[in-house]
Write an enzyme that holds these catalytic residues in place. Structure first.
Site, PDB file in Angstrom:
ATOM      1  N   HIS A 139      -5.903  -5.464 -18.169  1.00  0.00           N
ATOM      2  CA  HIS A 139      -5.167  -4.328 -17.638  1.00  0.00           C
ATOM      3  C   HIS A 139      -4.021  -3.979 -18.578  1.00  0.00           C
ATOM      4  O   HIS A 139      -3.254  -4.856 -18.983  1.00  0.00           O
ATOM      5  CB  HIS A 139      -4.638  -4.636 -16.240  1.00  0.00           C
ATOM      6  CG  HIS A 139      -5.705  -4.596 -15.200  1.00  0.00           C
ATOM      7  ND1 HIS A 139      -5.534  -5.095 -13.936  1.00  0.00           N
ATOM      8  CD2 HIS A 139      -6.967  -4.115 -15.234  1.00  0.00           C
ATOM      9  CE1 HIS A 139      -6.639  -4.931 -13.235  1.00  0.00           C
ATOM     10  NE2 HIS A 139      -7.524  -4.333 -14.001  1.00  0.00           N
ATOM     11  N   ARG A 386     -17.237  -6.418 -14.043  1.00  0.00           N
ATOM     12  CA  ARG A 386     -16.784  -5.539 -12.953  1.00  0.00           C
ATOM     13  C   ARG A 386     -17.305  -4.133 -13.180  1.00  0.00           C
ATOM     14  O   ARG A 386     -17.239  -3.600 -14.285  1.00  0.00           O
ATOM     15  CB  ARG A 386     -15.260  -5.516 -12.830  1.00  0.00           C
ATOM     16  CG  ARG A 386     -14.817  -4.694 -11.604  1.00  0.00           C
ATOM     17  CD  ARG A 386     -13.350  -4.866 -11.272  1.00  0.00           C
ATOM     18  NE  ARG A 386     -12.472  -4.150 -12.166  1.00  0.00           N
ATOM     19  CZ  ARG A 386     -11.450  -3.366 -11.766  1.00  0.00           C
ATOM     20  NH1 ARG A 386     -11.210  -3.192 -10.490  1.00  0.00           N
ATOM     21  NH2 ARG A 386     -10.681  -2.778 -12.641  1.00  0.00           N
ATOM     22  N   GLU A 496     -10.400  -2.448  -1.589  1.00  0.00           N
ATOM     23  CA  GLU A 496      -9.174  -1.947  -2.223  1.00  0.00           C
ATOM     24  C   GLU A 496      -8.356  -1.002  -1.348  1.00  0.00           C
ATOM     25  O   GLU A 496      -7.142  -1.129  -1.276  1.00  0.00           O
ATOM     26  CB  GLU A 496      -9.540  -1.238  -3.532  1.00  0.00           C
ATOM     27  CG  GLU A 496     -10.261  -2.143  -4.513  1.00  0.00           C
ATOM     28  CD  GLU A 496     -10.627  -1.424  -5.799  1.00  0.00           C
ATOM     29  OE1 GLU A 496      -9.733  -1.211  -6.627  1.00  0.00           O
ATOM     30  OE2 GLU A 496     -11.806  -1.076  -5.949  1.00  0.00           O
ATOM     31  N   ASP A 533      -4.472  -0.635  -5.537  1.00  0.00           N
ATOM     32  CA  ASP A 533      -4.906   0.622  -4.950  1.00  0.00           C
ATOM     33  C   ASP A 533      -4.531   0.728  -3.475  1.00  0.00           C
ATOM     34  O   ASP A 533      -4.253   1.816  -2.978  1.00  0.00           O
ATOM     35  CB  ASP A 533      -6.422   0.788  -5.130  1.00  0.00           C
ATOM     36  CG  ASP A 533      -6.775   1.192  -6.552  1.00  0.00           C
ATOM     37  OD1 ASP A 533      -6.522   2.350  -6.919  1.00  0.00           O
ATOM     38  OD2 ASP A 533      -7.273   0.348  -7.308  1.00  0.00           O
ATOM     39  N   ARG A 571      -3.910  -9.438  -7.945  1.00  0.00           N
ATOM     40  CA  ARG A 571      -2.472  -9.188  -8.005  1.00  0.00           C
ATOM     41  C   ARG A 571      -2.057  -8.731  -9.389  1.00  0.00           C
ATOM     42  O   ARG A 571      -2.600  -9.179 -10.394  1.00  0.00           O
ATOM     43  CB  ARG A 571      -1.694 -10.467  -7.656  1.00  0.00           C
ATOM     44  CG  ARG A 571      -1.957 -10.977  -6.262  1.00  0.00           C
ATOM     45  CD  ARG A 571      -1.509 -12.414  -6.103  1.00  0.00           C
ATOM     46  NE  ARG A 571      -0.061 -12.540  -6.254  1.00  0.00           N
ATOM     47  CZ  ARG A 571       0.809 -12.406  -5.265  1.00  0.00           C
ATOM     48  NH1 ARG A 571       0.379 -12.122  -4.061  1.00  0.00           N
ATOM     49  NH2 ARG A 571       2.095 -12.556  -5.469  1.00  0.00           N
ATOM     50  N   ARG A 703      -4.372   5.730 -12.219  1.00  0.00           N
ATOM     51  CA  ARG A 703      -4.534   4.312 -11.925  1.00  0.00           C
ATOM     52  C   ARG A 703      -3.216   3.731 -11.420  1.00  0.00           C
ATOM     53  O   ARG A 703      -2.139   4.239 -11.702  1.00  0.00           O
ATOM     54  CB  ARG A 703      -5.004   3.568 -13.168  1.00  0.00           C
ATOM     55  CG  ARG A 703      -6.424   3.942 -13.561  1.00  0.00           C
ATOM     56  CD  ARG A 703      -6.945   3.033 -14.644  1.00  0.00           C
ATOM     57  NE  ARG A 703      -8.332   3.351 -14.936  1.00  0.00           N
ATOM     58  CZ  ARG A 703      -9.362   2.890 -14.241  1.00  0.00           C
ATOM     59  NH1 ARG A 703      -9.155   2.099 -13.222  1.00  0.00           N
ATOM     60  NH2 ARG A 703     -10.598   3.226 -14.559  1.00  0.00           N
TER      61      ARG A 703
END
Length: 867
Positions: A139, A386, A496, A533, A571, A703
């Site tokens: 990320h 994913r 989510e 999210d 997290r 995002r």
């Protein structure tokens, strides 16, 4: 002022002096004086009760265009160097406290469990069953370039040598100068391969050393408290990765990338073990060995070296085969060395040394390597895959249309399940050989084919983002089977949104009611809980309560079905994305939800802060182990009915108020885009993934990471408190303050939430946020900004009332001091950023792209989190 405080102050001053000398050498004494003047004015402004920054603003407004970038760079690099000094100070602080007596040490945790009535055997069994999986993600929140991170690590090494009396000031000055003359901002976005290599570098540079040290510490604690050692093949913590496997919304993560990352991971592990064995071979020069080893090596004069030489040859062969695979030449992965191949001769050496009375030698580097194998295996990390649920559904829609069966997407859930289960139990293939679907569908199939070709031990879970129905899980299993995956890979739904969290247990219950699926799970169900999210969708307070309830319901559902549940927590580093102190966060989970196993994502800059320095990594690994053990054996009690009713009320009010602003107020989106660097953030080459899910989307398509990043940059920190302010305020006004006091004192979940909110409020700053609004926001939107700042200021008072204290972070003096020390260095960056954004937006001919990016990096360094 303690000696440790003095040491920190000295380290920060030393770093500042080195940077100042570099600036003076490069830009002259007059410019250094200007930097010092800005720093003193910022500090004076903070010391003023009204946070009066008028003098600072006048000084900054006098900067020429040419001076803005070096000023931004100076304060950015000072903050980075201060971070290094503080990290080293944390190492010193830990070393100054007896390891076995530290408040959250593993030994202290073991003693507490004994005091709570647990037998030694119960504790030992729990440790043996424990699996804590830390998942390193790509990320995009790490602002610093890998080049600079290496130089920061070298400075840390210099500090170690200074601590030992090995004077290295010249080397320190040299590194600071190198940093100053290196661009802070990448010129190009990193590729997914670059991100994976960065993850491997963290393991090589820190975790490779930290893991055996951490396991040795566990062993010593267990022997001291339980009189039993930690088995050599036991590692409570392991590592997985999303780097090169997370394709959700990232078009650059392809099947080819996944294949390459899997091979690179195997090669990196083989190379690290090869280096270890080279060092071990030089150490094990002994001639005496037991009969078992003698039978293996014959009359070799140096039996251990002889055996290890053969092992190194096999490792070299493995590396050569992997390199052939990376260059496009085919090979069979089953010929590569396995963990058993690597471990067996090492254990033989270990037994021989013990039997020959050389226990002290067996307990050195040899045991370290054996413990590394227990943690890292021969794949270094296990790669998760994913993908979004919609991408799988699209494959089946194309298939059913191809077979003239209608539209899969138009079917109801029951019809989808019937079709998928029928195909899962069919003996014929579903996907035709000559089928030529479009590029997106082909990529999904090719990813499943890459999984089929990989070593199952190199893979973790297949995570389905935006999952909501049983068919989302069944469809992935069918695709994996169709592409040749022969093992029952863990397929993990990620819940989510608020609605999906609330319905998660129904989805899992339906799945586990299917006999075929329950057999597939082998009694183990993994579920991922999304933090980012859900918080963006519902606001922080409503989201954390939904997450808590979802975990409770999932735990009860799996227990009723006789299936073991592993919760995977998605997290982030910030409170708005589920961040917070590790130990307390785990202990605050619902009772029974942490049952020997836990998976947690670690992302971006958090990976570096938690695991970038071996000593700090050891401490964090120990915290994870102790917290999971405590949460397993002595979970916190369930909340009282009246507390639960209060949380329901708070969450309902917070959700309504959050949505009223973010979704229903037409001024909000224009205000967000005007007051924050949201648009400019897209130019910052943080990671390989695009900042938006859709290029043409609004805030809803943004995002969660850039959403939090943008608000953090202007210190309004809106995602962490909006909605909570109204809910807590209404509860206090209606006479519920005493109940809130009770909940904070006796319910770890609520206490953890309030403490995290307090930490965010301490980092927020209405004065800074007001300046951004004044400089960047149109007149017609100013009223909304004023309202939001008033609401933020009101939240301060509510938290102080709930905690019954007069000052934020009174219970956390180290964090408060850290924020206070940094603020005078962040303030000039905020004012510079607002001015640069104003010029960039209003003077098209002046494109000042690098300077705003540097201010973003500096503010991130000072805040110690981005998204």
């Amino acid at each position: 002022m303690t000696n440790l405080d003095e040491s920190l102050r000295d380290d920060v001053r030393m770093r500042g002096e080195s940077l100042g000398q570099t600036i003076e050498n490069h830009l002259g004494p007059a410019f250094l004086q200007k930097i010092e003047r800005i720093r003193h004015l910022a500090k004076a402004g903070r010391e003023d009760a009204g946070s009066n920054h008028d003098a600072l603003l006048r000084e900054l407004s006098g900067l020429s265009e040419a001076e803005m970038l070096p000023v931004a760079r100076a304060f950015t690099q000072f903050l980075n160097l201060a971070n290094i000094a503080e990290e080293f100070h944390r190492v010193r602080l830990h070393q100054d406290v007896c390891e076995l007596d530290a408040e959250d040490s593993f030994a202290r945790q073991l003693k507490q469990l004994q005091a709570d009535g647990l037998t030694d055997e119960q504790i030992l069994q729990a440790i043996g069953r424990m699996e804590v999986d830390l998942v390193l993600t790509a990320h995009p929140t790490e602002v610093n370039r890998r080049t600079l991170i290496k130089k920061y690590n070298a400075i840390t090494d210099c500090l170690r040598k200074l601590e030992r009396g090995e004077y290295r000031q010249r080397r320190l000055n040299e590194l600071v100068s190198q940093i100053w003359h290196t661009n802070e901002i990448r010129r190009q976005r990193p590729t997914p391969i670059d991100e994976a290599k960065w993850g491997f570098a963290v393991i090589e540079g820190s975790l490779w050393q930290a893991v055996p040290n951490y396991l040795r510490q566990l062993d010593e604690s267990m022997q001291a408290v339980l009189q039993k050692p930690l088995p050599l093949d036991c590692s409570p913590v392991r590592f997985s990765s999303w780097m090169g496997g997370d394709r959700d919304g990232n078009p650059y993560v392809t099947a080819a990338v996944t294949r390459e990352v899997l091979l690179l991971s195997r090669w990196m592990a083989a190379d690290l073990y090869d280096r270890d064995l080279d060092e071990l071979r030089s150490e094990l020069s002994m001639y005496q060995c037991n009969d078992e080893l003698r039978e293996r090596v014959g009359d070799a004069a140096e039996p251990y070296r002889y055996l290890l030489a053969g092992l190194r040859r096999r490792l070299d062969q493995t590396k050569t085969l992997i390199q052939q695979g990376l260059s496009g030449q085919g090979f069979k992965s089953e010929v590569l060395m396995t963990a058993e191949d690597l471990l067996e001769p090492l254990m033989l050496c270990h037994r021989s040394l013990i039997e020959c009375g050389m226990q002290i030698i067996a307990g050195g580097l040899l045991e370290d390597i054996i413990r590394r194998i227990a943690c890292f295996g021969v794949t270094l990390v296990r790669l998760d895959i994913r993908q979004n649920a919609d991408r799988h559904a699209a494959v089946f829609d194309a298939l059913t249309r191809f077979y003239d069966l209608g539209s899969y997407l138009a079917w109801d859930e029951a019809e989808k399940q019937r079709f998928l289960l029928q195909e899962l139990q069919s003996k014929r293939p579903l996907i035709p050989v000559d089928w030529q679907p479009d590029e997106e569908i082909s990529e999904v199939l090719e990813t499943c084919r890459a999984i089929a070709q990989a070593d199952p031990n190199s893979l973790g879970s297949y995570v389905i983002s935006m999952a909501s129905r049983p068919s989302d899980v069944l469809s992935v299993i069918l695709l994996l089977r169709e592409m040749g995956v022969g093992h029952d890979m863990r397929v993990v739904p990620l819940f989510e949104t608020l609605a999906d969290l609330q319905d998660a247990h129904h989805c899992i219950d339906q799945l586990l009611s299917i006999d075929w699926y329950r057999d597939y799970t082998h009694g183990h169900q993994e579920v991922m809980i999304g933090y980012s999210d859900s918080s963006k969708d519902a606001g922080q307070l409503a989201a954390v309560w939904a997450q808590y309830q979802a975990q409770e319901a999932l735990t009860a559902t799996c227990r009723a079905r006789g299936v073991h549940l592993t919760l995977f927590h998605g997290r982030g580093g910030t409170v708005g994305r589920g961040g917070g102190p590790t130990h307390r966060a785990i202990l605050a989970q619902p009772p029974g939800s942490v049952d020997h196993t836990l998976r947690v994502t670690e992302q971006g800059e958090v990976i570096r802060f938690k695991f970038g320095i071996p000593e700090i990594a050891e401490r964090n690994l120990e915290r994870y182990t102790g917290a999971v053990l405590a949460a397993t054996l002595c979970p916190s009690p369930a909340p009282r009915p009246e507390w639960r009713a209060m949380m329901e009320s708070l969450a309902r009010d917070a959700f309504r108020e959050y949505r009223a602003v973010v979704r229903d107020d037409p001024r909000f989106v224009p205000f967000f885009r005007a007051s924050t660097p949201e648009h400019e953030l897209g130019k910052l080459p943080l990671g390989s993934r695009p900042a938006k899910r859709r290029a043409d989307g609004g805030v809803e398509s943004l995002r969660a990471i850039p959403w939090v990043f943008a608000w953090t940059q202007i210190r309004l920190m809106l995602p962490a408190w909006l909605g909570s302010d109204s809910a807590l305020g209404q509860a206090i006004e209606s006479g519920e303050l005493a109940r809130l006091h009770e909940m904070y004192a006796a319910w770890p979940f609520f206490a953890s939430y309030v403490d995290m909110l307090e930490m965010v409020l301490a980092k927020s700053d209405p004065v800074i946020a007001e300046y951004y609004a004044a400089r960047l926001v149109p007149e017609e939107l100013q009223a909304l900004g004023e309202t939001l700042r008033e609401r933020l200021s009101g939240t301060f008072d509510m938290v102080l009332k709930i905690k019954q204290t007069r000052k934020l972070l009174a219970d956390f003096p180290l964090i408060r001091r850290s924020i206070n020390v940094r603020n005078p260095y962040i303030d000039p960056l905020h004012y510079l950023q607002a001015e640069l954004l104003h010029r960039d937006r209003n003077t098209p001919k002046e494109r000042l792209e690098q300077a705003p990016m540097v201010t973003m990096a500096g503010i991130s360094a000072g805040m110690q989190n981005t998204g």
